[in-house]
Design an enzyme around this catalytic site. Structure first.
Site, mmCIF file in Angstrom:
data_model
loop_
_atom_site.group_PDB
_atom_site.id
_atom_site.type_symbol
_atom_site.label_atom_id
_atom_site.label_comp_id
_atom_site.label_asym_id
_atom_site.label_seq_id
_atom_site.Cartn_x
_atom_site.Cartn_y
_atom_site.Cartn_z
ATOM 1 N N GLY A 46 -55.348 53.193 0.539
ATOM 2 C CA GLY A 46 -54.254 53.146 1.854
ATOM 3 C C GLY A 46 -52.761 53.367 1.217
ATOM 4 N N GLN A 51 -43.727 53.695 1.175
ATOM 5 C CA GLN A 51 -43.964 54.035 -0.394
ATOM 6 C C GLN A 51 -43.782 55.410 -0.828
ATOM 7 O OE1 GLN A 51 -48.153 52.394 0.207
ATOM 8 N NE2 GLN A 51 -47.713 52.130 -2.080
ATOM 9 N N CYS A 92 -51.864 48.181 -6.061
ATOM 10 C CA CYS A 92 -50.832 49.045 -5.273
ATOM 11 C C CYS A 92 -50.662 50.311 -5.877
ATOM 12 C CB CYS A 92 -49.836 48.068 -4.760
ATOM 13 S SG CYS A 92 -48.488 48.923 -3.825
ATOM 14 N N LEU A 93 -50.409 51.248 -5.255
ATOM 15 C CA LEU A 93 -49.865 52.540 -5.965
ATOM 16 C C LEU A 93 -48.669 52.494 -6.439
ATOM 17 C CD1 LEU A 93 -51.699 55.331 -3.594
ATOM 18 C CD2 LEU A 93 -52.496 54.613 -5.934
ATOM 19 N N HIS A 134 -51.829 44.494 3.940
ATOM 20 C CA HIS A 134 -51.185 45.044 2.769
ATOM 21 C C HIS A 134 -50.336 45.944 3.283
ATOM 22 C CE1 HIS A 134 -51.017 46.282 -1.682
ATOM 23 N NE2 HIS A 134 -50.662 47.134 -0.981
ATOM 24 N N GLU A 135 -50.787 47.130 3.900
ATOM 25 C CA GLU A 135 -50.027 48.210 4.471
ATOM 26 C C GLU A 135 -48.816 47.973 5.441
ATOM 27 O OE1 GLU A 135 -50.297 50.421 2.380
ATOM 28 O OE2 GLU A 135 -52.354 50.386 1.594
ATOM 29 N N HIS A 138 -46.153 46.538 3.535
ATOM 30 C CA HIS A 138 -45.052 47.540 2.991
ATOM 31 C C HIS A 138 -43.971 47.895 3.994
ATOM 32 C CE1 HIS A 138 -46.535 48.583 -0.941
ATOM 33 N NE2 HIS A 138 -47.814 48.797 -0.546
HETATM 34 ZN ZN ZN Z 1 -49.473 48.849 -1.762
#
Ligand code: ZN
Length: 170
Positions: A46, A51, A92-93, A134-135, A138
């Site tokens: 995701g 991000q 998380c990226l 989660h997204e 963000h």
């Molecule tokens: Zn993340």
């Protein structure tokens, strides 16, 4: 398609709250495609627009192993259908090497718009439900580290700042 630069913690731009998408045009489609490409390249499941320094309410997700089911979610709103809290272990990226256990609602109903602006909804639980939560965090400027102790948060912050220094010197 372009690979976009993913912001990493503690970059302050990750704390910006994203704005609703109002125009559903070619440039929105291009952003979503670039985000999907970036997510696939970085082997994520995701990615939120925040991000990649785009502050609009846009998310891409693909949970399949062969990356065949891209889901583009715009202006998401969810309500909890089952308030049971489940513990989800997440990465998380934007926070490489970091993992955190997070309490997530068991089942949610998501309302969103697709790339043409059409209203859609889905019910999600398990990994898809956790990933959506989660997204959306963000888009609201919230990060996995916010669920951890300040000790652990400071440790990962120092580690990532140090690795950034090394990268900049090379
Ligand atoms: Zn993340």
């Amino acid at each position: 398609m372009n690979r976009l630069n993913i912001l990493t913690f503690p970059d302050p731009r990750l704390r910006k709250k994203a704005n609703p998408v109002e125009v559903f045009d070619e440039s929105l489609k291009k952003k979503a495609n670039d985000m999907l490409f970036t997510m696939y390249e970085d082997k994520g499941i995701g990615l939120a627009a925040t991000q990649v320094n785009i502050h609009e309410r846009l998310i891409v997700i693909d949970l399949t192993e062969d990356r065949s089911e891209p889901l583009v979610i715009i202006n998401p709103e969810f309500r909890v259908l089952d308030e049971t809290q489940e513990i989800s272990k997440e990465g998380c990226l934007s926070i490489p090497t970091f993992q955190q256990e997070v309490p997530r609602a068991k089942r949610i109903e998501l309302e969103y718009q697709d790339l043409t602006g059409k209203k859609e909804s889905l019910v999600a639980e398990g990994l898809l439900g956790y990933c959506i939560q989660h997204e959306i965090d963000h888009l609201n400027g919230k990060l996995l580290v916010d669920y951890s102790s300040s000790l652990k948060r400071n440790r990962i912050k120092e580690k990532l700042l140090k690795s950034k220094d090394v990268k900049n010197k090379n």
